[in-house]
Scaffold this active site. Sequence first.
Site, PDB file in Angstrom:
ATOM      1  N   LYS A 114     115.162  74.115 -38.770  1.00  0.00           N
ATOM      2  CA  LYS A 114     116.465  73.652 -39.249  1.00  0.00           C
ATOM      3  C   LYS A 114     117.286  74.817 -39.787  1.00  0.00           C
ATOM      4  O   LYS A 114     118.431  75.037 -39.383  1.00  0.00           O
ATOM      5  CB  LYS A 114     116.278  72.592 -40.333  1.00  0.00           C
ATOM      6  CG  LYS A 114     117.583  72.156 -40.991  1.00  0.00           C
ATOM      7  CD  LYS A 114     117.314  71.262 -42.190  1.00  0.00           C
ATOM      8  CE  LYS A 114     118.563  71.110 -43.024  1.00  0.00           C
ATOM      9  NZ  LYS A 114     118.332  70.363 -44.281  1.00  0.00           N
TER      10      LYS A 114
ATOM     11  N   ASP B 197     118.809  67.443 -39.608  1.00  0.00           N
ATOM     12  CA  ASP B 197     118.556  67.145 -41.012  1.00  0.00           C
ATOM     13  C   ASP B 197     118.420  65.633 -41.162  1.00  0.00           C
ATOM     14  O   ASP B 197     118.327  64.908 -40.170  1.00  0.00           O
ATOM     15  CB  ASP B 197     119.685  67.702 -41.895  1.00  0.00           C
ATOM     16  CG  ASP B 197     121.044  67.108 -41.555  1.00  0.00           C
ATOM     17  OD1 ASP B 197     121.098  66.133 -40.768  1.00  0.00           O
ATOM     18  OD2 ASP B 197     122.055  67.618 -42.060  1.00  0.00           O
TER      19      ASP B 197
END
Length: 212
Positions: free
Chosen positions: A121, A139
């Site tokens: 991420k 996310d």
Amino acid sequence: MATKRTKEILALLDEHYGRDYRVSLNYNSPWELLVATMMSAQCTDERVNLVTKELFKKYKTVSDFAKADLKELEKDIHSVGFYHNKAKNIIATAKILLEKYNGEVPSKLEDLTSLAGVGRKTANVIRGNIFNDPSIVVDTHVKRISNRLGFTKETDPEKIEFELMKVLPKDHWILYNIQIITFGREICVARKPLCDKCFLNDICKSKDKKLS
């Protein structure tokens, strides 16, 4: 190739949120974005921005972070949560950047994820916003809303990332995350989505969708 429905969803997201690729984290250099993104885990961007406003005045270079006293840095970032691990990883990452990359933030996914506390991420935030390398950041908002929209049925972030690569055109890989974060905070919230205010209501297939 994106379906007609996918294109319609993306067009509506563009219409409501624009096509500004800049993340909501404040930064002036690649390493500042890296530090800010590491601190943003399970913390709001607004809180991180409040902390980095003073933090980046105190620690002005990668070297400053590498030399930082752990306990002092913990106090400096205390309000972002999980500050023990975050402070430890920031210092460790700064040292690696100096030792292996001449103080520069690398662009390759495998190099970024080799840094302390940096997962896919965070790496994809850097790749997309610093190096303009098309990447998808998964996310909690992207995970939840991609499932609600029917773009994926996966729950594992990495699997969702690869599924979205097939569903979304490349010009929206970075943009999708930025738009969905705002959408997820304002309308498609986790517990009580505001379906009556949602501009995607007519084409949403979510089982959570309110019909009244």
